[in-house]
Design a protein around this motif. Sequence first.
Motif, PDB file in Angstrom:
ATOM      1  N   THR A  21       0.830  -1.202   0.000  1.00 22.84           N
ATOM      2  CA  THR A  21       0.000   0.000   0.000  1.00 22.84           C
ATOM      3  C   THR A  21       0.866   1.254   0.000  1.00 22.84           C
ATOM      4  O   THR A  21       0.621   2.182  -0.772  1.00 22.84           O
ATOM      5  CB  THR A  21      -0.936   0.014   1.217  1.00 22.84           C
ATOM      6  N   LEU A  26      -0.156   3.753  -3.247  1.00 24.67           N
ATOM      7  CA  LEU A  26      -0.105   5.208  -3.138  1.00 24.67           C
ATOM      8  C   LEU A  26       0.779   5.821  -4.224  1.00 24.67           C
ATOM      9  O   LEU A  26       0.523   6.941  -4.680  1.00 24.67           O
ATOM     10  CB  LEU A  26       0.370   5.623  -1.752  1.00 24.67           C
ATOM     11  N   GLU A  30      -0.548   8.507  -6.895  1.00 23.54           N
ATOM     12  CA  GLU A  30       0.198   9.764  -7.042  1.00 23.54           C
ATOM     13  C   GLU A  30       0.515  10.030  -8.517  1.00 23.54           C
ATOM     14  O   GLU A  30       0.405  11.161  -8.990  1.00 23.54           O
ATOM     15  CB  GLU A  30       1.490   9.698  -6.225  1.00 23.54           C
ATOM     16  N   PHE A  55      -0.263  12.776  -1.604  1.00 21.83           N
ATOM     17  CA  PHE A  55      -0.055  12.128  -0.309  1.00 21.83           C
ATOM     18  C   PHE A  55       1.243  12.644   0.296  1.00 21.83           C
ATOM     19  O   PHE A  55       2.258  12.756  -0.380  1.00 21.83           O
ATOM     20  CB  PHE A  55       0.042  10.600  -0.459  1.00 21.83           C
ATOM     21  N   ARG A  60       3.274   7.733   3.413  1.00 24.67           N
ATOM     22  CA  ARG A  60       3.769   6.560   2.693  1.00 24.67           C
ATOM     23  C   ARG A  60       4.859   5.856   3.494  1.00 24.67           C
ATOM     24  O   ARG A  60       4.906   4.625   3.563  1.00 24.67           O
ATOM     25  CB  ARG A  60       4.295   6.972   1.323  1.00 24.67           C
TER      26      ARG A  60
END
Length: 96
Positions: A21, A26, A30, A55, A60
């Motif tokens: 993830t 992510l 992005e 994010f 992250r």
Amino acid sequence: MTQPDIIDRAAMALSAGLMLTGIVVLGVIEILAGQPYSPVPITNDAGEVVATPLFDPTLRTAFVLAGIGVLGLYAAYRLVTPMPEGTADRTGVTAD
């Protein structure tokens, strides 16, 4: 080695899910969100923020570190739990 039990599978799934993830999911979101790809806010010459990442990089990083933490807890669990009887792969060696 014994077959993986429910705790083994749960630790592997949770740690892999968290790390994937944080890195893949992510990251793809992005990229799909478009430019900028910079992990920090981009400013113009006057110092105004003109673009920010979707994010926060710390989010992250937190996902990846949580996955590594789960693996660490799993390793500690495996160290303190005794092995079941008869699973040791020891063979006798004759002395010369």
